[in-house]
Write a protein that holds these residues in place. Structure first.
Motif, PDB file in Angstrom:
ATOM      1  N   ARG A  13       0.913  -1.458   0.148  1.00 47.83           N
ATOM      2  CA  ARG A  13       0.225   0.101  -0.629  1.00 47.83           C
ATOM      3  C   ARG A  13       0.700   1.334   0.172  1.00 47.83           C
ATOM      4  N   ILE A  14       1.962   1.231   0.225  1.00 43.83           N
ATOM      5  CA  ILE A  14       2.811   2.394   0.276  1.00 43.83           C
ATOM      6  C   ILE A  14       3.419   3.172  -0.923  1.00 43.83           C
ATOM      7  N   LEU A  15       2.519   4.650  -0.902  1.00 36.00           N
ATOM      8  CA  LEU A  15       2.706   5.653  -1.726  1.00 36.00           C
ATOM      9  C   LEU A  15       4.059   6.144  -2.360  1.00 36.00           C
ATOM     10  N   CYS A  16       4.584   5.933  -0.672  1.00 38.96           N
ATOM     11  CA  CYS A  16       5.825   6.944  -0.680  1.00 38.96           C
ATOM     12  C   CYS A  16       6.290   7.274   0.701  1.00 38.96           C
ATOM     13  N   GLN A  17       7.693   7.059   0.837  1.00 35.90           N
ATOM     14  CA  GLN A  17       8.100   7.215   2.209  1.00 35.90           C
ATOM     15  C   GLN A  17       9.548   7.953   1.677  1.00 35.90           C
ATOM     16  N   GLU A  18       9.269   8.882   3.016  1.00 32.23           N
ATOM     17  CA  GLU A  18      10.328   9.535   2.302  1.00 32.23           C
ATOM     18  C   GLU A  18      10.968   9.847   4.021  1.00 32.23           C
ATOM     19  N   THR A  19      12.330  10.413   4.364  1.00 30.93           N
ATOM     20  CA  THR A  19      13.045  10.816   5.924  1.00 30.93           C
ATOM     21  C   THR A  19      13.498  13.116   4.761  1.00 30.93           C
ATOM     22  N   LEU A  20      13.181  13.322   5.692  1.00 32.75           N
ATOM     23  CA  LEU A  20      13.523  14.721   5.717  1.00 32.75           C
ATOM     24  C   LEU A  20      14.173  15.094   7.199  1.00 32.75           C
ATOM     25  N   ALA A  21      14.563  15.837   7.129  1.00 34.64           N
ATOM     26  CA  ALA A  21      15.549  16.574   7.957  1.00 34.64           C
ATOM     27  C   ALA A  21      16.567  17.850   7.794  1.00 34.64           C
ATOM     28  N   ASP A  22      16.135  19.035   9.405  1.00 36.52           N
ATOM     29  CA  ASP A  22      16.647  19.951   9.379  1.00 36.52           C
ATOM     30  C   ASP A  22      17.733  20.093  10.030  1.00 36.52           C
ATOM     31  N   ARG A  23      18.071  21.527   9.616  1.00 39.66           N
ATOM     32  CA  ARG A  23      19.537  22.049  10.903  1.00 39.66           C
ATOM     33  C   ARG A  23      19.924  21.536  12.392  1.00 39.66           C
ATOM     34  N   GLY A  24      18.010  21.438  13.099  1.00 36.31           N
ATOM     35  CA  GLY A  24      18.290  21.836  14.515  1.00 36.31           C
ATOM     36  C   GLY A  24      18.093  20.678  14.956  1.00 36.31           C
ATOM     37  N   GLY A  25      18.924  19.453  14.146  1.00 35.74           N
ATOM     38  CA  GLY A  25      18.709  18.027  14.671  1.00 35.74           C
ATOM     39  C   GLY A  25      17.209  17.238  14.697  1.00 35.74           C
ATOM     40  N   TYR A  26      15.980  17.482  13.651  1.00 33.79           N
ATOM     41  CA  TYR A  26      14.570  17.018  14.145  1.00 33.79           C
ATOM     42  C   TYR A  26      14.936  16.302  12.899  1.00 33.79           C
ATOM     43  N   GLU A  37      -9.408   0.224   2.173  1.00 32.75           N
ATOM     44  CA  GLU A  37     -10.890   0.121   1.487  1.00 32.75           C
ATOM     45  C   GLU A  37     -10.993   1.190   0.108  1.00 32.75           C
ATOM     46  N   TYR A  38     -10.790   2.421   0.626  1.00 33.21           N
ATOM     47  CA  TYR A  38     -11.159   3.812  -0.519  1.00 33.21           C
ATOM     48  C   TYR A  38     -10.324   3.788  -1.590  1.00 33.21           C
ATOM     49  N   ASP A  39      -9.840   4.248  -2.702  1.00 35.08           N
ATOM     50  CA  ASP A  39      -9.245   4.702  -3.723  1.00 35.08           C
ATOM     51  C   ASP A  39      -9.129   6.111  -3.403  1.00 35.08           C
ATOM     52  N   SER A  40      -9.812   6.670  -2.945  1.00 34.10           N
ATOM     53  CA  SER A  40     -10.022   8.232  -2.920  1.00 34.10           C
ATOM     54  C   SER A  40      -9.195   8.655  -1.521  1.00 34.10           C
ATOM     55  N   VAL A  41      -8.768   7.477  -1.135  1.00 34.16           N
ATOM     56  CA  VAL A  41      -8.006   8.510   0.875  1.00 34.16           C
ATOM     57  C   VAL A  41      -7.120   8.096   0.441  1.00 34.16           C
ATOM     58  N   VAL A  42      -5.847   9.110   1.544  1.00 33.99           N
ATOM     59  CA  VAL A  42      -4.818   8.842   1.271  1.00 33.99           C
ATOM     60  C   VAL A  42      -4.359   9.138   2.556  1.00 33.99           C
ATOM     61  N   GLU A  43      -3.390   7.504   3.154  1.00 33.71           N
ATOM     62  CA  GLU A  43      -3.364   7.846   4.759  1.00 33.71           C
ATOM     63  C   GLU A  43      -1.799   8.016   4.883  1.00 33.71           C
ATOM     64  N   ILE A  44      -1.404   9.244   6.039  1.00 31.57           N
ATOM     65  CA  ILE A  44      -0.109  10.078   6.153  1.00 31.57           C
ATOM     66  C   ILE A  44       0.062   9.244   7.112  1.00 31.57           C
ATOM     67  N   ARG A  45       1.345   9.593   7.657  1.00 29.81           N
ATOM     68  CA  ARG A  45       1.908   8.881   8.981  1.00 29.81           C
ATOM     69  C   ARG A  45       3.379   9.609   9.009  1.00 29.81           C
ATOM     70  N   VAL A  46       3.559  10.414  10.449  1.00 29.65           N
ATOM     71  CA  VAL A  46       4.796  11.375  10.312  1.00 29.65           C
ATOM     72  C   VAL A  46       5.105  11.147  11.726  1.00 29.65           C
ATOM     73  N   GLU A  47       6.658  10.432  11.432  1.00 29.27           N
ATOM     74  CA  GLU A  47       6.759  10.307  13.508  1.00 29.27           C
ATOM     75  C   GLU A  47       7.950  11.686  13.032  1.00 29.27           C
ATOM     76  N   ILE A  48       8.326  12.815  14.321  1.00 31.77           N
ATOM     77  CA  ILE A  48       9.220  13.302  14.525  1.00 31.77           C
ATOM     78  C   ILE A  48      10.118  12.827  15.077  1.00 31.77           C
TER      79      ILE A  48
END
Length: 118
Positions: A13-26, A37-48
């Motif tokens: 089911r994965i459409l995209c997986q990416e890790t972004l970093a900033d200059r402050g260590g985050y 179940e539904y093609d018109s819905v995309v689930e998004i999860r972000v770990e900080i």
């Protein structure tokens, strides 16, 4: 986030997986998945993360209001939760268009793009 295959086929089911970093260590691990179940819905999860420590997370769904048939918007909201369905019914018609009379300050002429996802 679990990187491995799971019994429910979530790896497929994965459409995209990416890790972004900033200059402050985050860093921000972002995962977009199709809805099971539904093609018109995309689930998004972000770990900080700060360094290797998780300091927060976000989880949500994006509902594409340009889907066909357009009459399913309230059903899509209900597939997530009763609360989202109540919000959807209050502010949107079942075709996903905005109920302008329910949102103070929103004008049908100048704010019409709000009915099509704008």
């Amino acid at each position: 986030m679990d990187e491995g295959d799971s019994e429910d086929g979530s790896q497929d089911r994965i459409l995209c997986q990416e890790t972004l970093a900033d200059r402050g260590g985050y860093s921000f691990r972002i995962l977009l998945e199709t809805h099971c179940e539904y093609d018109s819905v995309v689930e998004i999860r972000v770990e900080i993360l700060h360094g290797d420590t998780e300091v927060g997370h976000l989880k949500g769904r994006v509902i594409d209001r340009s889907f066909q048939p357009r009459w399913q918007f309230h059903t899509l909201c209900d597939s997530h939760s009763e609360e989202l369905q109540e919000i959807g019914i209050t502010f949107c018609n079942d075709d996903g268009t905005v109920r302008f009379g329910e949102i103070d300050g929103l004008m049908p002429g100048e704010d019409n793009p709000a009915s099509s996802g704008g």
